[in-house]
Design a protein around this motif. Structure first.
Motif, PDB file in Angstrom:
ATOM      1  N   ALA A 192      60.086  -3.232 131.583  1.00 51.83           N
ATOM      2  CA  ALA A 192      59.952  -3.594 130.168  1.00 51.83           C
ATOM      3  C   ALA A 192      60.515  -4.981 129.901  1.00 51.83           C
ATOM      4  O   ALA A 192      59.892  -5.797 129.200  1.00 51.83           O
ATOM      5  CB  ALA A 192      60.666  -2.554 129.300  1.00 51.83           C
ATOM      6  N   LEU A 193      61.675  -5.259 130.460  1.00 57.30           N
ATOM      7  CA  LEU A 193      62.264  -6.587 130.292  1.00 57.30           C
ATOM      8  C   LEU A 193      61.401  -7.657 130.946  1.00 57.30           C
ATOM      9  O   LEU A 193      61.180  -8.735 130.378  1.00 57.30           O
ATOM     10  CB  LEU A 193      63.679  -6.608 130.892  1.00 57.30           C
ATOM     11  CG  LEU A 193      64.764  -5.850 130.129  1.00 57.30           C
ATOM     12  CD1 LEU A 193      66.053  -5.812 130.925  1.00 57.30           C
ATOM     13  CD2 LEU A 193      65.011  -6.495 128.770  1.00 57.30           C
TER      14      LEU A 193
ATOM     15  N   THR B 125      58.181  -8.266 128.878  1.00 57.25           N
ATOM     16  CA  THR B 125      58.511  -8.959 127.624  1.00 57.25           C
ATOM     17  C   THR B 125      58.802 -10.436 127.865  1.00 57.25           C
ATOM     18  O   THR B 125      58.283 -11.315 127.167  1.00 57.25           O
ATOM     19  CB  THR B 125      59.726  -8.294 126.951  1.00 57.25           C
ATOM     20  OG1 THR B 125      59.430  -6.915 126.706  1.00 57.25           O
ATOM     21  CG2 THR B 125      60.067  -8.991 125.647  1.00 57.25           C
ATOM     22  N   ILE B 126      59.652 -10.716 128.854  1.00 56.11           N
ATOM     23  CA  ILE B 126      60.031 -12.096 129.133  1.00 56.11           C
ATOM     24  C   ILE B 126      58.831 -12.901 129.615  1.00 56.11           C
ATOM     25  O   ILE B 126      58.620 -14.047 129.192  1.00 56.11           O
ATOM     26  CB  ILE B 126      61.172 -12.139 130.163  1.00 56.11           C
ATOM     27  CG1 ILE B 126      62.417 -11.478 129.590  1.00 56.11           C
ATOM     28  CG2 ILE B 126      61.477 -13.578 130.575  1.00 56.11           C
ATOM     29  CD1 ILE B 126      63.524 -11.251 130.601  1.00 56.11           C
TER      30      ILE B 126
ATOM     31  N   TYR C 144      55.738 -12.347 128.913  1.00 54.81           N
ATOM     32  CA  TYR C 144      54.829 -12.562 127.780  1.00 54.81           C
ATOM     33  C   TYR C 144      55.301 -13.747 126.935  1.00 54.81           C
ATOM     34  O   TYR C 144      54.496 -14.608 126.548  1.00 54.81           O
ATOM     35  CB  TYR C 144      54.754 -11.304 126.919  1.00 54.81           C
ATOM     36  CG  TYR C 144      53.946 -11.502 125.654  1.00 54.81           C
ATOM     37  CD1 TYR C 144      52.549 -11.508 125.698  1.00 54.81           C
ATOM     38  CD2 TYR C 144      54.569 -11.714 124.425  1.00 54.81           C
ATOM     39  CE1 TYR C 144      51.803 -11.712 124.546  1.00 54.81           C
ATOM     40  CE2 TYR C 144      53.830 -11.913 123.280  1.00 54.81           C
ATOM     41  CZ  TYR C 144      52.442 -11.907 123.340  1.00 54.81           C
ATOM     42  OH  TYR C 144      51.712 -12.119 122.201  1.00 54.81           O
ATOM     43  N   ILE C 145      56.607 -13.790 126.662  1.00 55.11           N
ATOM     44  CA  ILE C 145      57.158 -14.924 125.909  1.00 55.11           C
ATOM     45  C   ILE C 145      56.936 -16.228 126.662  1.00 55.11           C
ATOM     46  O   ILE C 145      56.504 -17.243 126.087  1.00 55.11           O
ATOM     47  CB  ILE C 145      58.654 -14.703 125.626  1.00 55.11           C
ATOM     48  CG1 ILE C 145      58.862 -13.479 124.728  1.00 55.11           C
ATOM     49  CG2 ILE C 145      59.272 -15.944 124.980  1.00 55.11           C
ATOM     50  CD1 ILE C 145      60.308 -13.078 124.558  1.00 55.11           C
TER      51      ILE C 145
ATOM     52  N   PHE D  95      65.747 -14.445 130.279  1.00 55.09           N
ATOM     53  CA  PHE D  95      65.535 -14.104 128.878  1.00 55.09           C
ATOM     54  C   PHE D  95      66.123 -15.169 127.956  1.00 55.09           C
ATOM     55  O   PHE D  95      65.581 -15.456 126.891  1.00 55.09           O
ATOM     56  CB  PHE D  95      66.171 -12.734 128.582  1.00 55.09           C
ATOM     57  CG  PHE D  95      66.042 -12.304 127.155  1.00 55.09           C
ATOM     58  CD1 PHE D  95      64.819 -11.869 126.656  1.00 55.09           C
ATOM     59  CD2 PHE D  95      67.134 -12.328 126.298  1.00 55.09           C
ATOM     60  CE1 PHE D  95      64.693 -11.471 125.334  1.00 55.09           C
ATOM     61  CE2 PHE D  95      67.017 -11.933 124.976  1.00 55.09           C
ATOM     62  CZ  PHE D  95      65.784 -11.501 124.498  1.00 55.09           C
TER      63      PHE D  95
END
Length: 314
Positions: free
Chosen positions: A32-33, A36-37, A39-40, A281
């Motif tokens: 998940a991390l 998310t990272i 994608y950013i 992150f």
């Protein structure tokens, strides 16, 4: 070392295993991390590609190189993490390929941050010479130097394993970890020495440049708000020193595992999050989302994307 020693090393790495529920939870957290990272970071890269202004500024070139490097690093390190639970052992040749990229990109991050600190220092303390000293050509040359230094750290290990290990090793399956693959004593000693050198040089560069930037900002402005903003920026950049855990990871993990053997697996997981995930992150936040110019174009891009989505799905 022969293959029997390899089996001992593998078994020792697998002595402490998570319970099924703990293993699933950890893999879900890491994936998940990572998604998310990435994608950013992918959004930041797309924003960079869409606007020519970023191609003409060394700061944004170094920043986007950091973002691309972090995406590769996250992908490779998370792959190793998931493989260690799903397959436990993988082909040694594939392991060598993944570990090489993981080491390359992990070492690149602190070096890239050091260059960004120097560029920021020149921009703040020598603004009239910034255009002369920080050129686009020099920026790409220094990025090449980053990769060359990282290569100098890992390629000797590959040549050593080719010279000392039998060919059957590359057809065997092993628990994929750097210290298992590159287990020759010379490789271990070279890794420790290179980490000490990198740690000293990069940490000293970051500390001195950000200290000078803070004092320069404080001396140049009497406004309390600007001084506070400069202090907060320096403190946020200081959190990026978490990436320096890369250089002390082997020794720290060994000491913590010795002191708390029952919690060895959990110690390794927390260290993995702090050293491998969290710095990636923070990078988009510290260097991208807090930059006014980049944030302005990123906001425009996101608004255009939302409007286009609304037109397709009213």
């Amino acid at each position: 070392m022969n293959s029997s020693s390899l089996n001992v090393t593998e078994s020792s790495s697998l002595t402490y295993r998570d319970s099924p529920s703990s293993a699933v939870a950890k893999n879900v957290i890491v994936l998940a991390l990572g998604i998310t990272i990435n994608y950013i970071n992918g959004t930041l890269i797309h924003t960079f590609r869409k606007h020519q202004i970023f191609y003409l500024n060394p700061r944004y070139i170094l920043f986007i190189h950091l973002v691309i490097n972090d995406m590769i690093q996250l992908t490779t390190s998370i792959s190793l993490f998931v493989f260690s639970y799903v397959f436990q052992t993988i082909n040694a040749s594939l392991c060598c390929f993944i570990v090489t990229y993981a080491v390359f990109t992990t070492l690149n991050t602190p070096l890239n941050l050091a260059l960004m600190a120097v560029e920021c220092y020149i921009a703040v303390c020598f603004p009239l010479r910034h255009a002369e000293l920080c050129t686009i050509k020099r920026t790409y040359f220094l990025i090449g130097c980053i990769w060359s230094l990282s290569a100098a750290s890992i390629l000797p290990d590959i040549f050593l394993i080719l010279a000392t290990e039998p060919l059957r090793l590359f057809y065997a399956t092993i628990f994929c970890e750097r210290d298992i693959l590159f287990r020759h004593p010379i490789s271990i000693q070279k890794r420790d020495v290179s980490h000490i050198i990198f740690l000293s040089l990069v940490w000293l560069t970051l500390f001195l440049t950000y200290l000078r930037i803070f004092f320069a900002a404080q001396a140049a402005s009497s406004a309390e708000g600007k001084v506070k903003r400069a202090r907060n920026t320096v403190l946020l950049h200081g959190f990026q020193l978490l990436c320096m855990l890369t250089y002390v990871a082997p020794m720290a993990k060994h000491v913590l595992s010795f002191l708390f053997p029952k919690y060895n697996v959990h110690i390794l997981f927390v260290w993995y999050i702090l050293g491998q995930i969290l710095p990636r992150f923070l990078s988009p936040i510290v260097y991208g989302l807090r930059d006014n110019t980049f944030k302005q174009y990123l906001r425009k891009y996101l608004l255009c994307t939302i409007r286009a989505a609304n037109k397709l799905y009213p």
